[in-house]
Design a protein around this motif. Structure first.
Motif, short mmCIF file in Angstrom:
data_model
loop_
_atom_site.label_atom_id
_atom_site.label_comp_id
_atom_site.label_asym_id
_atom_site.label_seq_id
_atom_site.Cartn_x
_atom_site.Cartn_y
_atom_site.Cartn_z
N PRO A 180 0.82 -1.23 0.00
CA PRO A 180 0.00 0.00 0.00
C PRO A 180 0.85 1.28 0.00
O PRO A 180 0.44 2.30 -0.56
CB PRO A 180 -0.81 -0.10 1.30
N LEU A 181 2.02 1.20 0.61
CA LEU A 181 2.92 2.37 0.68
C LEU A 181 3.50 2.68 -0.70
O LEU A 181 3.89 3.82 -0.96
CB LEU A 181 4.05 2.07 1.68
N PHE A 182 3.55 1.68 -1.56
CA PHE A 182 4.18 1.88 -2.87
C PHE A 182 3.16 1.91 -4.01
O PHE A 182 3.51 1.72 -5.17
CB PHE A 182 5.26 0.81 -3.10
N ARG A 183 1.91 2.15 -3.65
CA ARG A 183 0.90 2.37 -4.69
C ARG A 183 1.23 3.70 -5.39
O ARG A 183 1.56 4.68 -4.72
CB ARG A 183 -0.47 2.43 -4.04
N SER B 97 8.21 3.11 -7.07
CA SER B 97 7.17 2.09 -6.90
C SER B 97 7.42 0.88 -7.79
O SER B 97 7.26 -0.27 -7.35
CB SER B 97 5.79 2.68 -7.20
#
Lengths: 103, 208
Positions: free
Chosen positions: B46-49, B59
């Motif tokens: 989710p942090l790298f969406r 990302s």
């Protein structure tokens, strides 16, 4: 061939050392920025290979950011950078391993 | 207790047991570490969406690294072949050493399966409501099967994609034949069965 292997290993180890130092400093800076307690700064500088951010993630970060689903843009950029630095450490470690484990 | 916490606690307990007690399957420390690493990376998805164009490079780097590591979860299942280290001649009586090692190996495989299901659930949550979700999941499953084949038979690790990319590609293409395609197909079916059986029951909403 042997000379190449040792040269590659030397370069990878130098890179690894550089990334580890940058990573330790950056994560400690983030702990200083987001946490008041001194213990986090100690953990930040002393625990290597992402162990510092991993402990922080389990104890604080995941709860505070709802498993990274609720995070402000600025903070998001900080943690993304920190995690990528840790990931770079492991990729370099794997590279060291890979140099010796080629089939 | 959340499934995420369970996964972490049981991992460290398992590693501790392998470090403290004598076992033939000590290689499971490294194999399970790689499976666990893939799971931990999936928690960070989710942090790298991607939210804007500036984030694409970072990302993509993260997601590609995760995809390269992800086969390690299902790879551990193929470690069951190492049960052949022992005879398991039960007609000769109970040989404790055999069954101790059996317990160690099979519990490691169960752990890896648990990690695999949690990981796929994270991937599903990452893809959100995309209409391509099932297709992307299937693609990832096929890639994982190819990864297992590469790791098991060509003896490459994920890192060799970075350190020796041309050698890896050449060896894969060179080794592909009827048997290897069949093996990849069977690994794909195995993963589809696991996903079909367990994926719905492990959800992000349940605290993973």
């Amino acid at each position: 061939m042997v000379h190449n292997l040792w040269t590659e290993l030397y370069i990878v180890l130098l890179l690894l050392a550089a990334v580890v130092i940058i990573s330790q400093c950056y994560i400690t800076y983030l702990f200083h920025k987001y946490e008041q307690a001194k213990i986090w700064k100690v953990i930040g500088i002393l625990f290597p290979l992402g162990l510092n951010i991993y402990i922080y993630q389990i104890i604080k970060l995941e709860k505070r950011l709802n498993n990274f689903l609720q995070i402000a843009s600025m903070e998001r950029r900080d943690w993304r950078t920190a995690y990528l630095l840790v990931l770079a450490q492991y990729l370099l470690l794997f590279a060291v391993f890979g140099l010796f484990a080629s089939p | 207790m959340s499934k995420r916490s369970k996964a972490r606690i049981i991992f460290f307990l398992y590693i501790l047991v392998l470090l403290c007690f004598d076992t033939t399957y000590s290689f499971m420390i490294f194999n399970l570490f790689l499976a666990f690493a893939a799971l931990e990376l999936s928690f960070l998805l989710p942090l790298f969406r991607i939210r804007n164009n500036k984030e694409i490079v970072m990302s993509m780097f993260f997601v590609v690294t995760f995809i390269l590591l992800s086969p390690n979860a299902i790879y551990v299942v193929t470690d069951l072949i190492h049960l052949t280290f022992f005879d398991f001649d039960f007609m000769e009586g109970l040989e404790l050493k055999e069954w101790w090692n059996f317990t160690i190996l099979v519990s490691g495989v169960f752990l890896a399966l648990f990690y695999y299901v949690l990981m796929m659930d994270q991937v599903r949550a990452f893809l959100g409501r995309s209409k391509w979700m099932n297709l992307i999941l299937l693609l990832m499953i096929i890639l994982s099967s190819i990864g297992v084949y590469i790791g098991r038979f060509l003896r490459f690790h994920s890192i060799h994609i970075f350190t020796e990319p041309l050698t890896v590609v050449f060896q894969i293409v060179h080794s592909l034949d009827y048997s290897s395609v069949l093996f990849i197909g069977w690994m794909t079916i195995l993963q589809i069965i696991i996903c079909w059986l367990f994926l719905d029951e492990v959800g992000v909403k349940n605290g993973t």
